[in-house]
Design an enzyme around this catalytic site. Sequence first.
Site, PDB file in Angstrom:
ATOM      1  N   CYS A  18       0.778   3.547   1.849  1.00 53.77           N
ATOM      2  CA  CYS A  18       0.833   4.360   3.268  1.00 53.77           C
ATOM      3  C   CYS A  18       2.500   3.259   3.595  1.00 53.77           C
ATOM      4  O   CYS A  18       3.270   3.782   4.582  1.00 53.77           O
ATOM      5  CB  CYS A  18       0.419   4.006   4.317  1.00 53.77           C
ATOM      6  N   CYS A  57       0.640  -1.317  -0.369  1.00 57.97           N
ATOM      7  CA  CYS A  57      -0.077  -0.240   0.009  1.00 57.97           C
ATOM      8  C   CYS A  57       0.665   1.149   0.257  1.00 57.97           C
ATOM      9  O   CYS A  57       2.238   1.310   0.141  1.00 57.97           O
ATOM     10  CB  CYS A  57      -0.716  -0.013   1.333  1.00 57.97           C
TER      11      CYS A  57
END
Length: 137
Positions: free
Chosen positions: A48, A46
């Site tokens: 993040c 992801c």
Amino acid sequence: MYDPVLVQPLRDEVTRLGAKELSTREDVDIALRQAGTTLVFVNSVCGCAAGGARPGLALSLINGNRPDHLVTMFAGVDQEAIERLRELLHPHEITSAPEMALVKDGAVTRIWRRQDIVGRDPSSIAHSLMKAFEKYC
């Protein structure tokens, strides 16, 4: 499951920092039984993880205080290791990725959940890690 070949560059970002990859139940058992402090980094594809967690981890390791051991596993690839980690850290659930846990002599001292990482810049993640390193390492 993610294609292991496609996630290899994301794994390499963490192993270049000195992290040992864990892929089996036995790997996790051995890693979490080590004396001293162990930072477990649950890696992810992801944004993040790419924008915050991996760079924040790298910044935190520049600090003088750091864990004795650094280990990593990849969500969506190292399922056996993730399942064992969840069992050993219970009731401190690892629910998503990226997440991190600092373990000292087999006991969880701090967990950084996905919600502690999402939307935070690498320096604030590093600062949070370094505060825990100063306290427990």
